[in-house]
Design a protein around this motif. Structure first.
Motif, PDB file in Angstrom:
ATOM      1  N   ASP A 278      31.950  82.980  81.884  1.00 28.56           N
ATOM      2  CA  ASP A 278      31.966  84.276  81.210  1.00 28.56           C
ATOM      3  C   ASP A 278      33.380  84.838  81.139  1.00 28.56           C
ATOM      4  O   ASP A 278      33.812  85.360  80.105  1.00 28.56           O
ATOM      5  N   ARG A 281      36.100  83.573  78.394  1.00 33.60           N
ATOM      6  CA  ARG A 281      36.054  83.972  76.982  1.00 33.60           C
ATOM      7  C   ARG A 281      36.621  85.369  76.757  1.00 33.60           C
ATOM      8  O   ARG A 281      36.661  85.840  75.620  1.00 33.60           O
ATOM      9  N   ARG A 282      37.046  86.030  77.828  1.00 36.13           N
ATOM     10  CA  ARG A 282      37.586  87.388  77.721  1.00 36.13           C
ATOM     11  C   ARG A 282      39.080  87.349  77.388  1.00 36.13           C
ATOM     12  O   ARG A 282      39.762  86.362  77.663  1.00 36.13           O
ATOM     13  N   ARG A 292      42.793  82.647  82.123  1.00 37.20           N
ATOM     14  CA  ARG A 292      41.562  82.311  81.403  1.00 37.20           C
ATOM     15  C   ARG A 292      41.389  80.794  81.277  1.00 37.20           C
ATOM     16  O   ARG A 292      40.259  80.288  81.423  1.00 37.20           O
TER      17      ARG A 292
END
Length: 311
Positions: A278, A281-282, A292
């Motif tokens: 999760d 993807r930020r 990331r």
């Protein structure tokens, strides 16, 4: 996989009043500073030497570099100040906090990060150090820190957020097993109980090995109270990422993890995989451009392991 943070500040770039405060803590003038590679802090990270030869490690940051980092430095200062001498950690010499800049000054550790892929001798030394650390930090000497379940509650909800909005690039196996992954992560979170002070961010770039093979565990902003086995289980994520060792066999053999309910370990790794997948993807946090990709790599390394454990 560790990557130097190219946005990191150097000692000479710190404001003059911050450097003066550090030198007051050290009681001497800094004449040499060597920036340290690795990690994901956007602030400074320097091994320094003073005019009289005293050595120390200094890291400093302010909100302009990253809005969350000063809070993490303040938390680490509170934890480091009360860590017992029996724990394999550097000693906190002092802290400067002017409401903007936060600088931490530690004893210097003349060591290097373990090699990756992990060498067997260094992995053995680190695992032994984590076992000794769990003993030294039980009961937790910092009772005001959050529990592991509190600290990881949002992170372990990653699969729930992914199920609500699946990315197009989601691993096909994960997409087909989202219900299992959510349930496993929920079970894992509920089982993170205990009264050991856990580091919660154990990986190669938060460890130093000296010439004699002694291990020091650094960077404690995520400390929490949890099960004695948690840091060892977390280290195996890093071992899994870099390859070369049978992490499943290690789980079954190591004294801290051998007797842990396999479903609890699976749930812990499911929660971590959801957090990494999760998070990857930020947008990248301010001045931390490489984190990331690192999260994605960790999630990718965990998914085949989970597929085998859940089969």
């Amino acid at each position: 996989m560790t990557a130097a943070n190219r946005a990191r500040l150097g000692w000479s770039e710190l404001p003059e009043h911050v450097r003066a405060a550090v030198q007051e803590i050290l009681g001497d003038r800094v004449v040499e500073a060597v920036s340290q590679p690795g990690g994901y802090s956007p602030g400074s990270a320097d091994r320094v030497r003073t005019a009289t030869g005293r050595r120390a490690f200094v890291k400093a940051v302010n909100p302009a570099r990253n809005p969350d980092s000063p809070r993490l430095h303040r938390t680490e200062a509170q934890v480091a100040a009360v860590l017992p001498a029996s724990a394999p950690t550097p000693r906190l010499l002092g802290c400067h906090d002017d409401g903007d800049w936060v600088a931490l000054v530690f004893t210097d550790v003349d060591g290097r990060h373990p090699a990756t892929p992990w060498r067997t001798d260094e992995l053995t030394a680190v695992l032994a150090a984590l076992a000794a650390m769990a003993v030294a930090l039980t009961p937790a000497p910092v009772p005001q820190v959050p529990t592991a379940a509190e600290r990881l509650a949002h992170d372990f909800g990653g699969w729930h957020r992914i199920a609500a909005d699946p990315p197009a690039t989601l691993d096909p196996w994960a997409r087909a097993h989202l219900d299992e992954l959510r349930a496993a992560a929920d079970r894992g979170l509920a089982a993170l109980t205990g009264d050991t002070l856990c580091h919660l961010d154990i990986r190669s770039d938060n460890l130093l090995v000296d010439a004699a093979g002694a291990v020091t565990v650094v960077d404690w902003p995520w400390a929490c109270r949890g099960p004695a086995w948690l840091d060892t289980a977390l280290l195996l994520v890093n071992v899994r990422l870099h390859g070369g060792h049978d992490t499943e066999a290690l789980l079954r053999r190591l004294p801290l993890t051998a007797d842990v309910d396999p479903d609890v370990l699976t749930g812990t790794y499911a929660g971590l995989a959801g957090f990494f997948t999760d998070g990857a993807r930020r947008p990248a946090p301010a001045n931390i451009p490489t984190v990331r990709a690192f999260q994605q790599a960790q999630g990718d390394a965990l998914l085949p392991w989970l597929a085998a454990r859940l089969s």
